[in-house]
Design a protein around this motif. Structure first.
Motif, PDB file in Angstrom:
ATOM      1  N   LYS A  66      46.744  43.713  82.886  1.00 46.69           N
ATOM      2  CA  LYS A  66      46.765  44.894  83.756  1.00 46.69           C
ATOM      3  C   LYS A  66      48.185  45.210  84.228  1.00 46.69           C
ATOM      4  O   LYS A  66      48.546  46.381  84.380  1.00 46.69           O
ATOM      5  CB  LYS A  66      45.816  44.700  84.934  1.00 46.69           C
ATOM      6  N   SER A  68      48.387  49.228  85.606  1.00 50.62           N
ATOM      7  CA  SER A  68      47.194  49.819  86.227  1.00 50.62           C
ATOM      8  C   SER A  68      46.844  49.204  87.584  1.00 50.62           C
ATOM      9  O   SER A  68      45.727  49.314  88.043  1.00 50.62           O
ATOM     10  CB  SER A  68      45.992  49.666  85.283  1.00 50.62           C
ATOM     11  N   GLU A  75      47.126  48.934  91.652  1.00 49.50           N
ATOM     12  CA  GLU A  75      47.463  49.787  92.803  1.00 49.50           C
ATOM     13  C   GLU A  75      47.741  48.940  94.043  1.00 49.50           C
ATOM     14  O   GLU A  75      47.229  47.838  94.180  1.00 49.50           O
ATOM     15  CB  GLU A  75      46.297  50.744  93.097  1.00 49.50           C
ATOM     16  N   ARG A  76      48.526  49.496  94.953  1.00 51.20           N
ATOM     17  CA  ARG A  76      48.823  48.814  96.218  1.00 51.20           C
ATOM     18  C   ARG A  76      47.747  49.119  97.250  1.00 51.20           C
ATOM     19  O   ARG A  76      47.213  50.212  97.278  1.00 51.20           O
ATOM     20  CB  ARG A  76      50.192  49.236  96.744  1.00 51.20           C
ATOM     21  N   GLU A  77      47.474  48.120  98.090  1.00 48.57           N
ATOM     22  CA  GLU A  77      46.506  48.274  99.183  1.00 48.57           C
ATOM     23  C   GLU A  77      47.153  47.779 100.470  1.00 48.57           C
ATOM     24  O   GLU A  77      48.161  47.079 100.440  1.00 48.57           O
ATOM     25  CB  GLU A  77      45.255  47.412  98.925  1.00 48.57           C
ATOM     26  N   SER A  97      51.557  46.117 102.690  1.00 51.49           N
ATOM     27  CA  SER A  97      51.081  47.021 101.642  1.00 51.49           C
ATOM     28  C   SER A  97      51.586  46.468 100.317  1.00 51.49           C
ATOM     29  O   SER A  97      52.794  46.389 100.087  1.00 51.49           O
ATOM     30  CB  SER A  97      51.632  48.431 101.881  1.00 51.49           C
ATOM     31  N   ASP A 152      50.058  44.836  96.043  1.00 50.03           N
ATOM     32  CA  ASP A 152      49.010  44.576  95.064  1.00 50.03           C
ATOM     33  C   ASP A 152      48.224  43.369  95.588  1.00 50.03           C
ATOM     34  O   ASP A 152      48.699  42.242  95.528  1.00 50.03           O
ATOM     35  CB  ASP A 152      49.679  44.296  93.708  1.00 50.03           C
TER      36      ASP A 152
END
Length: 196
Positions: free
Chosen positions: A43, A48, A50-52, A86, A88
């Motif tokens: 990935k 692919s 995304e940051r959270e 913030s 991955d």
């Protein structure tokens, strides 16, 4: 594998057979971890991820819970401290899992691991076997293992380095043979600032 082992354990009372089933379960966990590491790499290659926004404290606690269930005789000391970042999330979990699991795996019998979050840094210190200069030079290389007889695949610390590089996290390592190792990761730049 897990479903069948669970069913067999329910019906089994022979202690020797239960030990064998637990070994199968542990082997399944190892395969699952390897699959997750490879899946994460794939990935990352295709970009692919995304940051959270999440609390680093939750990630550390989850990693400790995984290790504490393995029956190792290593004392893990951690004073929980919140730090919302913030990043991955899965990559962060994999990185912290690898660092804490290595701190336990390469420790001495009845040793310790101290974990803390201080001034934007995550610090993981152990009383383990330590590393020489050659090992420190190659420690983040993919597939590198200083002891070829040790279990593992040599990709754990490469995952840590990849995660840190992609998030601009500074990493420092202090290690002495037979004295232990300290990893410091600077998460300060990922801290979620509260809106005023």
């Amino acid at each position: 594998i897990f479903a069948n082992v669970t069913m067999l354990k329910r019906k089994e009372s022979d202690p020797k057979k239960l030990v064998r089933l637990e070994r199968i379960e542990m082997a399944g966990e190892n395969l699952k971890e390897l699959y997750e590491d490879l899946d994460y790499f794939i990935k990352k290659e295709i970009g692919s991820v995304e940051r959270e926004t999440f609390d680093l404290n939750d990630i550390v606690k989850k990693s400790i819970a995984k290790i504490e269930g393995t029956g190792e005789d290593i004392a893990i000391h951690y004073e929980p401290k919140s730090m919302v970042i913030s990043a991955d999330r899965r990559g962060c979990q994999k990185a912290i899992d690898n660092l804490i699991s290595n701190a336990v795996k390469y420790n001495k019998p009845k040793g310790f691991v101290k974990i803390s979050i201080q001034d934007g840094w995550l610090i993981i210190e152990d009383s383990g076997i330590g590393m020489d200069e050659t090992t420190l030079f190659h420690i983040f290389d993919r597939y590198y293992q200083s002891d070829l007889n040790a279990s593992g695949y040599g990709i754990g610390l490469h995952i840590v380095k990849t995660f840190c590089d992609e998030h601009g996290i500074k990493v420092t390592i202090e290690s002495k043979v037979n004295e232990g190792t300290t990893f410091r990761l600077k998460f300060e730049t990922l801290k979620k600032r509260s809106k005023s």
